[in-house]
Design a protein around this motif. Sequence first.
Motif, PDB file in Angstrom:
ATOM      1  N   GLU A 286       9.141  14.742  26.750  1.00 28.84           N
ATOM      2  CA  GLU A 286      10.404  14.527  27.267  1.00 28.84           C
ATOM      3  C   GLU A 286      10.530  14.061  28.550  1.00 28.84           C
ATOM      4  OE1 GLU A 286      12.607  14.971  25.012  1.00 28.84           O
ATOM      5  OE2 GLU A 286      10.705  15.202  23.527  1.00 28.84           O
ATOM      6  N   GLY A 287       9.656  14.649  29.571  1.00 29.53           N
ATOM      7  CA  GLY A 287       9.665  14.149  30.739  1.00 29.53           C
ATOM      8  C   GLY A 287       9.454  12.756  30.882  1.00 29.53           C
ATOM      9  N   ALA A 288       8.754  12.112  30.271  1.00 31.44           N
ATOM     10  CA  ALA A 288       8.183  10.830  30.089  1.00 31.44           C
ATOM     11  C   ALA A 288       9.565   9.765  29.779  1.00 31.44           C
ATOM     12  CB  ALA A 288       7.082  10.362  29.402  1.00 31.44           C
ATOM     13  N   ILE A 289      10.051  10.327  28.746  1.00 25.39           N
ATOM     14  CA  ILE A 289      11.000   9.642  28.125  1.00 25.39           C
ATOM     15  C   ILE A 289      12.208   9.541  29.212  1.00 25.39           C
ATOM     16  CG2 ILE A 289      13.081   9.512  26.684  1.00 25.39           C
ATOM     17  CD1 ILE A 289      10.823  10.518  24.268  1.00 25.39           C
ATOM     18  N   GLU A 290      12.522  10.679  29.755  1.00 26.09           N
ATOM     19  CA  GLU A 290      13.660  10.798  30.827  1.00 26.09           C
ATOM     20  C   GLU A 290      13.408   9.630  31.895  1.00 26.09           C
ATOM     21  OE1 GLU A 290      14.709  14.622  33.113  1.00 26.09           O
ATOM     22  OE2 GLU A 290      14.660  14.985  30.997  1.00 26.09           O
ATOM     23  N   THR A 291      12.208   9.715  32.429  1.00 26.98           N
ATOM     24  CA  THR A 291      11.598   8.739  33.493  1.00 26.98           C
ATOM     25  C   THR A 291      11.707   7.217  32.863  1.00 26.98           C
ATOM     26  OG1 THR A 291      10.372  10.437  34.491  1.00 26.98           O
ATOM     27  CG2 THR A 291       9.714   7.965  34.999  1.00 26.98           C
ATOM     28  N   LEU A 292      11.465   7.112  31.751  1.00 30.08           N
ATOM     29  CA  LEU A 292      11.763   5.750  31.204  1.00 30.08           C
ATOM     30  C   LEU A 292      13.178   5.260  31.210  1.00 30.08           C
ATOM     31  CD1 LEU A 292       9.148   5.789  28.344  1.00 30.08           C
ATOM     32  CD2 LEU A 292       8.937   4.106  30.408  1.00 30.08           C
ATOM     33  N   HIS A 293      13.876   6.072  30.943  1.00 31.03           N
ATOM     34  CA  HIS A 293      15.541   5.819  30.987  1.00 31.03           C
ATOM     35  C   HIS A 293      16.010   5.706  32.269  1.00 31.03           C
ATOM     36  CE1 HIS A 293      16.511   6.033  26.637  1.00 31.03           C
ATOM     37  NE2 HIS A 293      16.169   7.090  26.506  1.00 31.03           N
ATOM     38  N   ASP A 294      15.523   6.580  33.043  1.00 37.32           N
ATOM     39  CA  ASP A 294      15.836   6.349  34.581  1.00 37.32           C
ATOM     40  C   ASP A 294      15.446   4.840  35.194  1.00 37.32           C
ATOM     41  OD1 ASP A 294      16.758   7.058  37.146  1.00 37.32           O
ATOM     42  OD2 ASP A 294      14.357   7.138  37.828  1.00 37.32           O
ATOM     43  N   LEU A 295      13.996   4.467  34.587  1.00 45.83           N
ATOM     44  CA  LEU A 295      13.582   3.130  35.248  1.00 45.83           C
ATOM     45  C   LEU A 295      14.675   2.049  34.630  1.00 45.83           C
ATOM     46  CD1 LEU A 295       9.624   3.766  34.991  1.00 45.83           C
ATOM     47  CD2 LEU A 295      10.912   3.456  37.089  1.00 45.83           C
ATOM     48  N   ALA A 296      14.781   2.409  33.256  1.00 44.79           N
ATOM     49  CA  ALA A 296      15.648   1.074  32.553  1.00 44.79           C
ATOM     50  C   ALA A 296      16.833   1.044  33.270  1.00 44.79           C
ATOM     51  CB  ALA A 296      15.611   1.347  31.226  1.00 44.79           C
ATOM     52  N   ARG A 297      17.449   2.075  33.526  1.00 41.90           N
ATOM     53  CA  ARG A 297      18.970   1.851  34.310  1.00 41.90           C
ATOM     54  C   ARG A 297      18.832   1.288  35.631  1.00 41.90           C
ATOM     55  NH1 ARG A 297      19.820   7.180  32.361  1.00 41.90           N
ATOM     56  NH2 ARG A 297      18.782   8.024  34.228  1.00 41.90           N
ATOM     57  N   ARG A 298      17.461   1.323  36.393  1.00 42.37           N
ATOM     58  CA  ARG A 298      17.573   0.705  37.680  1.00 42.37           C
ATOM     59  C   ARG A 298      17.060  -0.589  37.411  1.00 42.37           C
ATOM     60  NH1 ARG A 298      17.037   4.857  41.551  1.00 42.37           N
ATOM     61  NH2 ARG A 298      16.935   6.934  40.799  1.00 42.37           N
ATOM     62  N   GLY A 299      16.934  -1.139  36.033  1.00 44.76           N
ATOM     63  CA  GLY A 299      16.536  -2.554  35.931  1.00 44.76           C
ATOM     64  C   GLY A 299      15.180  -2.780  35.978  1.00 44.76           C
ATOM     65  N   ILE A 300      14.253  -1.651  36.094  1.00 45.03           N
ATOM     66  CA  ILE A 300      12.606  -1.748  36.164  1.00 45.03           C
ATOM     67  C   ILE A 300      12.290  -1.605  34.820  1.00 45.03           C
ATOM     68  CG2 ILE A 300      10.691  -0.945  36.960  1.00 45.03           C
ATOM     69  CD1 ILE A 300      12.186   0.418  39.263  1.00 45.03           C
ATOM     70  N   ARG A 301      11.296  -3.030  34.290  1.00 45.60           N
ATOM     71  CA  ARG A 301      10.761  -3.021  33.131  1.00 45.60           C
ATOM     72  C   ARG A 301       9.534  -2.239  33.175  1.00 45.60           C
ATOM     73  NH1 ARG A 301      10.066  -9.285  32.564  1.00 45.60           N
ATOM     74  NH2 ARG A 301      10.012  -9.306  34.773  1.00 45.60           N
ATOM     75  N   VAL A 302       9.263  -1.796  31.848  1.00 43.32           N
ATOM     76  CA  VAL A 302       7.985  -0.967  31.625  1.00 43.32           C
ATOM     77  C   VAL A 302       7.295  -1.396  30.437  1.00 43.32           C
ATOM     78  CG1 VAL A 302       7.215   1.443  31.059  1.00 43.32           C
ATOM     79  CG2 VAL A 302       9.093   1.332  32.550  1.00 43.32           C
ATOM     80  N   ALA A 303       6.003  -1.640  30.400  1.00 45.86           N
ATOM     81  CA  ALA A 303       5.303  -2.006  29.224  1.00 45.86           C
ATOM     82  C   ALA A 303       4.072  -0.940  29.155  1.00 45.86           C
ATOM     83  CB  ALA A 303       4.502  -3.351  29.846  1.00 45.86           C
ATOM     84  N   LEU A 304       4.041  -0.888  27.631  1.00 45.49           N
ATOM     85  CA  LEU A 304       2.873   0.266  27.242  1.00 45.49           C
ATOM     86  C   LEU A 304       1.551  -0.646  27.159  1.00 45.49           C
ATOM     87  CD1 LEU A 304       2.504   3.057  26.255  1.00 45.49           C
ATOM     88  CD2 LEU A 304       3.194   2.216  23.700  1.00 45.49           C
ATOM     89  N   ASP A 305       0.553  -0.215  27.859  1.00 44.82           N
ATOM     90  CA  ASP A 305      -0.529  -1.098  28.138  1.00 44.82           C
ATOM     91  C   ASP A 305      -1.514  -0.666  26.895  1.00 44.82           C
ATOM     92  OD1 ASP A 305      -2.529  -2.915  29.258  1.00 44.82           O
ATOM     93  OD2 ASP A 305      -2.247  -1.715  31.319  1.00 44.82           O
ATOM     94  N   ASP A 306      -2.603  -1.321  26.683  1.00 52.26           N
ATOM     95  CA  ASP A 306      -3.610  -0.795  25.727  1.00 52.26           C
ATOM     96  C   ASP A 306      -3.236  -0.407  24.508  1.00 52.26           C
ATOM     97  OD1 ASP A 306      -5.269  -1.494  28.080  1.00 52.26           O
ATOM     98  OD2 ASP A 306      -5.422   0.639  28.484  1.00 52.26           O
ATOM     99  N   TYR A 307      -2.193  -1.005  23.776  1.00 52.24           N
ATOM    100  CA  TYR A 307      -1.649  -0.555  22.562  1.00 52.24           C
ATOM    101  C   TYR A 307      -2.650  -0.659  21.554  1.00 52.24           C
ATOM    102  CZ  TYR A 307       1.374   0.624  18.970  1.00 52.24           C
ATOM    103  OH  TYR A 307       2.155   1.295  17.799  1.00 52.24           O
ATOM    104  N   GLY A 308      -2.743   0.322  20.792  1.00 50.73           N
ATOM    105  CA  GLY A 308      -3.688   0.447  19.717  1.00 50.73           C
ATOM    106  C   GLY A 308      -4.868   1.320  19.617  1.00 50.73           C
ATOM    107  N   THR A 309      -5.196   1.638  20.850  1.00 46.70           N
ATOM    108  CA  THR A 309      -6.666   2.519  21.085  1.00 46.70           C
ATOM    109  C   THR A 309      -6.258   3.849  21.278  1.00 46.70           C
ATOM    110  OG1 THR A 309      -6.137   2.196  23.723  1.00 46.70           O
ATOM    111  CG2 THR A 309      -7.441   0.471  22.468  1.00 46.70           C
ATOM    112  N   GLY A 310      -5.076   4.303  21.562  1.00 44.29           N
ATOM    113  CA  GLY A 310      -4.771   5.693  21.594  1.00 44.29           C
ATOM    114  C   GLY A 310      -4.179   6.285  20.225  1.00 44.29           C
ATOM    115  N   PHE A 311      -3.364   7.076  20.169  1.00 47.38           N
ATOM    116  CA  PHE A 311      -2.751   7.745  19.016  1.00 47.38           C
ATOM    117  C   PHE A 311      -1.583   6.615  18.548  1.00 47.38           C
ATOM    118  CE2 PHE A 311      -4.664  11.233  21.260  1.00 47.38           C
ATOM    119  CZ  PHE A 311      -5.451  11.579  20.176  1.00 47.38           C
ATOM    120  N   SER A 312      -1.039   6.095  19.360  1.00 47.35           N
ATOM    121  CA  SER A 312      -0.123   4.787  18.962  1.00 47.35           C
ATOM    122  C   SER A 312       1.055   5.259  17.620  1.00 47.35           C
ATOM    123  CB  SER A 312      -0.898   3.619  18.161  1.00 47.35           C
ATOM    124  OG  SER A 312      -1.957   3.415  19.448  1.00 47.35           O
TER     125      SER A 312
END
Length: 278
Positions: free
Chosen positions: A155-181
């Motif tokens: 929940e905290g992560a999603i909130e932070t991601l929305h906050d970053l998006a509102r500020r125009g900062i892009r976020v990439a999910l790295d190493d996709y496919g190696t975790g639980f994905s």
Amino acid sequence: RARESSGSSYHFFTADMHDRVVDRLTTEVALFRGLERGEFELHYQPKLDLRTGRVTGVEALLRWNRPGMGLQMPDKFIDILEQTGLIMEAGEWVLREACAAMRHLPLSVAVNVSPRQFLHPHLGARVMRTLEEINFPADRLELEITEQIVVEDEEGAIETLHDLARRGIRVALDDYGTGFSSLQRLKRLPLHTLKIDKYFVMSLVTDKADAAIVHSTIDLCHQLGIQVVAEGVEDDGAMRMLQTFGCDVGQGYGICRPLALPALDAWMAAVPVGPKPA
Ligand code: C2E
Ligand code: MG
Ligand code: MG
Ligand code: MG
């Protein structure tokens, strides 16, 4: 004597364990000093737009010039920075250094953010303050995170991601496919970009299953409105296949290795850089 023979109730502190503890403590102290003394440097790896063939961004990758031991790669020290909390200071340095170095180039800059940095309160506000200080536009910054942050506090992560998006900062999910994905998770995260892990990309040409995974991940992301970067593009075969699959961006040794700033400048002098001229 009965207890002694049960074996597991006794722990032996061997010479080998002693060496490892000393080694670890020495490294912690050296990292702390290294931060104070400016022993860190960034290498930059170009990201190529696979449709236009132009370089549109770089990823900043941390290196440590450890006295007497040469240039250290992140696998030798990132975990220790993270566990000791020194990553907060190191991460702030990486952000400032990378954006300042790329300020005058028409490129986006990707910076890796560790779970501890990401989950620390007010990430968005702190990043904005740094960007304002060095006069770097928020929409040219991309933060690379891993699924680990979501595992720790969804929940905290999603909130932070929305906050970053509102500020125009892009976020990439790295190493996709190696975790639980989890696809459920992918649906809930407001992401700009997904980076397919290099272990799928490196075997793209030889492994049909990996090719299927990469192809369908690209299609899925595009349907969700997420841009796709393939990391670990090591040869032309992989590059051509990714182009056929409609992958947006490629990054890997086959395009360019991570380079110190002077070498990067020289490399970029010979390739088209920045968005396509109108
Ligand atoms: P990452 O963010 O997934 O970065 C990609 C890694 O793959 C880099 O390793 C890069 O040099 C390597 N790589 C790029 N192209 C290829 C290729 O074609 N083939 C292969 N085999 N490898 C390729 P590097 O620089 O050793 O960094 C390792 C990891 O350390 C990074 O993985 C990232 O998770 C972490 N890291 C690096 N810099 C930072 C930083 O400033 N902060 C934090 N928190 N983590 C960092
Ligand atoms: Mg990364
Ligand atoms: Mg990666
Ligand atoms: Mg990785």
